[in-house]
Design a protein around this motif. Structure first.
Motif, PDB file in Angstrom:
ATOM      1  N   UNK A 199       5.579   9.021   3.818  1.00 29.49           N
ATOM      2  CA  UNK A 199       6.577   8.618   2.823  1.00 29.49           C
ATOM      3  C   UNK A 199       6.753   7.113   2.842  1.00 29.49           C
ATOM      4  N   UNK A 200       6.773   6.546   4.042  1.00 30.92           N
ATOM      5  CA  UNK A 200       6.938   5.100   4.139  1.00 30.92           C
ATOM      6  C   UNK A 200       5.758   4.396   3.486  1.00 30.92           C
TER       7      UNK A 200
ATOM      8  N   UNK B 215      -0.086  11.667  -4.317  1.00 37.67           N
ATOM      9  CA  UNK B 215      -0.689  10.369  -4.655  1.00 37.67           C
ATOM     10  C   UNK B 215      -1.642   9.897  -3.566  1.00 37.67           C
ATOM     11  N   UNK B 216      -1.157   9.967  -2.327  1.00 38.85           N
ATOM     12  CA  UNK B 216      -2.004   9.508  -1.225  1.00 38.85           C
ATOM     13  C   UNK B 216      -3.251  10.375  -1.127  1.00 38.85           C
ATOM     14  N   UNK B 217      -3.043  11.679  -1.302  1.00 35.83           N
ATOM     15  CA  UNK B 217      -4.184  12.582  -1.241  1.00 35.83           C
ATOM     16  C   UNK B 217      -5.232  12.206  -2.273  1.00 35.83           C
ATOM     17  N   UNK B 218      -4.780  11.914  -3.482  1.00 33.65           N
ATOM     18  CA  UNK B 218      -5.726  11.549  -4.539  1.00 33.65           C
ATOM     19  C   UNK B 218      -6.448  10.248  -4.205  1.00 33.65           C
TER      20      UNK B 218
ATOM     21  N   UNK C 229       3.961   1.769  -3.560  1.00 30.81           N
ATOM     22  CA  UNK C 229       4.628   1.692  -4.853  1.00 30.81           C
ATOM     23  C   UNK C 229       5.220   0.305  -5.058  1.00 30.81           C
ATOM     24  N   UNK C 230       5.864  -0.191  -3.998  1.00 33.80           N
ATOM     25  CA  UNK C 230       6.471  -1.515  -4.074  1.00 33.80           C
ATOM     26  C   UNK C 230       5.405  -2.563  -4.358  1.00 33.80           C
ATOM     27  N   UNK C 231       4.279  -2.437  -3.666  1.00 34.43           N
ATOM     28  CA  UNK C 231       3.191  -3.403  -3.863  1.00 34.43           C
ATOM     29  C   UNK C 231       2.707  -3.371  -5.302  1.00 34.43           C
ATOM     30  N   UNK C 232       2.571  -2.155  -5.845  1.00 35.91           N
ATOM     31  CA  UNK C 232       2.108  -2.040  -7.234  1.00 35.91           C
ATOM     32  C   UNK C 232       3.114  -2.688  -8.177  1.00 35.91           C
ATOM     33  N   UNK C 233       4.398  -2.450  -7.937  1.00 35.82           N
ATOM     34  CA  UNK C 233       5.435  -3.020  -8.812  1.00 35.82           C
ATOM     35  C   UNK C 233       5.386  -4.544  -8.758  1.00 35.82           C
ATOM     36  N   UNK C 234       5.271  -5.073  -7.540  1.00 31.07           N
ATOM     37  CA  UNK C 234       5.229  -6.534  -7.391  1.00 31.07           C
ATOM     38  C   UNK C 234       4.021  -7.091  -8.125  1.00 31.07           C
ATOM     39  N   UNK C 235       2.878  -6.442  -7.920  1.00 32.02           N
ATOM     40  CA  UNK C 235       1.658  -6.935  -8.540  1.00 32.02           C
ATOM     41  C   UNK C 235       1.789  -6.951 -10.057  1.00 32.02           C
ATOM     42  N   UNK C 236       2.328  -5.876 -10.599  1.00 29.49           N
ATOM     43  CA  UNK C 236       2.442  -5.786 -12.059  1.00 29.49           C
ATOM     44  C   UNK C 236       3.370  -6.873 -12.577  1.00 29.49           C
TER      45      UNK C 236
END
Lengths: 314, 314
Positions: free
Chosen positions: A283-284, A135-138, A290-297
């Motif tokens: 990883x961190x 994911x980060x690479x992309x 991921x957490x930020x995306x979940x919160x935003x959604x």
């Protein structure tokens, strides 16, 4: 070389090798080739962190460090600081400078375009992001592609025209260099210069890293004397410990596994330590994203039905 | 000038003049100078719309039009289409091409940097946005400055280093061109080439448009033979109807009012029509922007206390 420096102390830190090249990064390879042309003994170390760092490659010797983002580049800095200088007495020649402009502007732009846009970044992912979580690479890849397009002045409207111009200039540059080189061994006065380092790096990259469908690679292979020049320099300066001759460049497939280089015991230990540290950090970072995306959604989802309460958590 | 074309039919459309130059736009000036060096009679017309249009300058003759964003530029297109060709039968293509790379890459980059970043865009506003309402002009100016910084690869971290590199390359380029030129009349093979058009345009722009505090301007003025070259070409090819000699370039103040050029009765009528049309369009755009800002502010202001209802108005 001059001076009382302990020559076993010279280390060049670059990005990792790939595609049969000692380092697969187009910014690092010229410095490597330059030191080889100057026949300065050095160790090669690798650094996989910070794919977009501008400090790589860097050269260190004891407490002296030459980063790539100082003085116009590692090669220029080493020449300026007197560590090694292939270009003495050449720099005053107008031909030298204009050839340099041809190579470091037009050809560099063409190669950058081809890596990130022309071949849709197939090679770029392998060079810069293969060590990172997918994911980060992309994400970093898309960010870099975007920045590169801005850097090349590409917009939706002018993309086609700019591509034509970039390829046209590359063609003209190859032709001019081919005419100038003839069957000489080096570009300039029968002795190696930084221009050979830059141009050889460009050529090796174009031939060995870009896929066979690449327009740029195709144009370069049309100039057979340039290919011979590259093969000669490669076998004489870059391959010291191979018992069998390497395959000729024009038949070089795009993804050839690496061959004998200097022993890498010290850099390998460093590498796995750094790798572990970096993987942990990565990883961190991934989890935080991921957490930020979940919160935003959830926040956006909640806006249309509830009142929005903003809380700043640290 | 071969062919049976009616030569009074040739028109070059550029951005308007300023700073004592027939056209103050650094993209348009080379084409103007090229046609003058080729001694091809043509009319000059002005177009003030679309400050960021890539089509300018364009050359038209009857139904034939050559835009700047085709074939690598107006000059290249005119040569390719056989309208006019100063660069035919070059004796040494590599030398010519590498000089061209020096001028159109390193010097152009330096000039772009100096206009938009080095001198903080003081001249840019006058060239591109002086006809627009102040707000729109400012917005477009900031947008263009941002795009230019991306184009030059400038970031907060590397701004200082990049600036040093840009100025260093410009210095080296001036030095190389000065050495190459000596006291010759033209850069190459004793006849005018497109190289002279590009370089003369760069010089006139740097000397006449950039303020006296400009680093780039100062570096250029250090090479007196280059200044003499520019003065010679300017007085021979660019100033036909002046009875008194123009002041020497090195004493040229930065904002000198325009002097005798071709009569502009036709372009002037077009200009005021287009100007009116554009001003009307600009006013409408300004009003629409203001309305959009007001709506946005009220919506955001209402968001934290009321429910948000989205309506799409067209």
């Amino acid at each position: 070389m001059e001076g009382d420096q302990d020559t076993s102390d010279f280390t060049l830190v670059t990005r990792k090798p790939c595609f049969g090249l000692p380092t697969a990064c187009p910014n690092c390879l010229p410095a490597y080739i330059y030191l080889k042309l100057a026949q300065l003994p050095f160790q090669l170390a690798f650094n996989s962190t910070f794919p977009d760092s501008e400090e790589l490659p860097y050269f260190e010797s004891g407490t002296y460090v030459a980063y790539n983002n100082e003085d116009g580049g590692v090669i220029e800095k080493l020449e300026k600081d007197g560590i090694v200088n292939l270009d003495s007495q050449l720099q005053s020649l107008p031909d030298y400078l204009s050839l340099k402009a041809l190579i470091v502007s037009w050809l560099d732009e063409a190669l950058t375009y081809e890596i990130w846009v022309g071949t849709e970044g197939a090679s770029a992912s392998k060079i810069y992001y293969s060590d990172l979580p997918w994911v980060i690479g992309k994400v970093l890849f898309y960010k870099q592609t975007y920045l590169t397009k801005k850097r090349l002045g590409l917009t939706k409207e002018n993309a086609e025209q700019r591509e034509k111009l970039i390829y046209k200039r590359a063609s003209e540059a190859y032709e001019a260099l081919s005419t100038r080189l003839g069957e000489q061994k080096f570009l300039f006065e029968d002795r190696p210069s930084s221009l050979d380092a830059f141009f050889l790096s460009h050529m090796l990259f174009t031939i060995q890293v870009l896929p066979e469908t690449s327009v740029l690679r195709h144009k370069l292979l049309e100039q057979s004397n340039l290919v011979r020049y590259a093969e000669r320099l490669k076998s004489e300066f870059l391959e010291e410990s191979s018992s069998s001759p390497s395959p000729p460049l024009h038949s070089f497939p795009s993804s050839f596994p690496g061959k004998g280089s200097k022993t890498k015991s010290k850099p390998k230990a460093e590498k796995s330590e750094e790798e572990k540290k970096f993987k942990k950090r990565a990883r961190f970072f991934l989890a935080a994203q991921f957490l930020a995306v979940v919160i935003y959604v959830s926040v956006m989802g909640g806006v249309s039905s509830d009142e929005v309460e903003y809380e700043d958590d640290d």
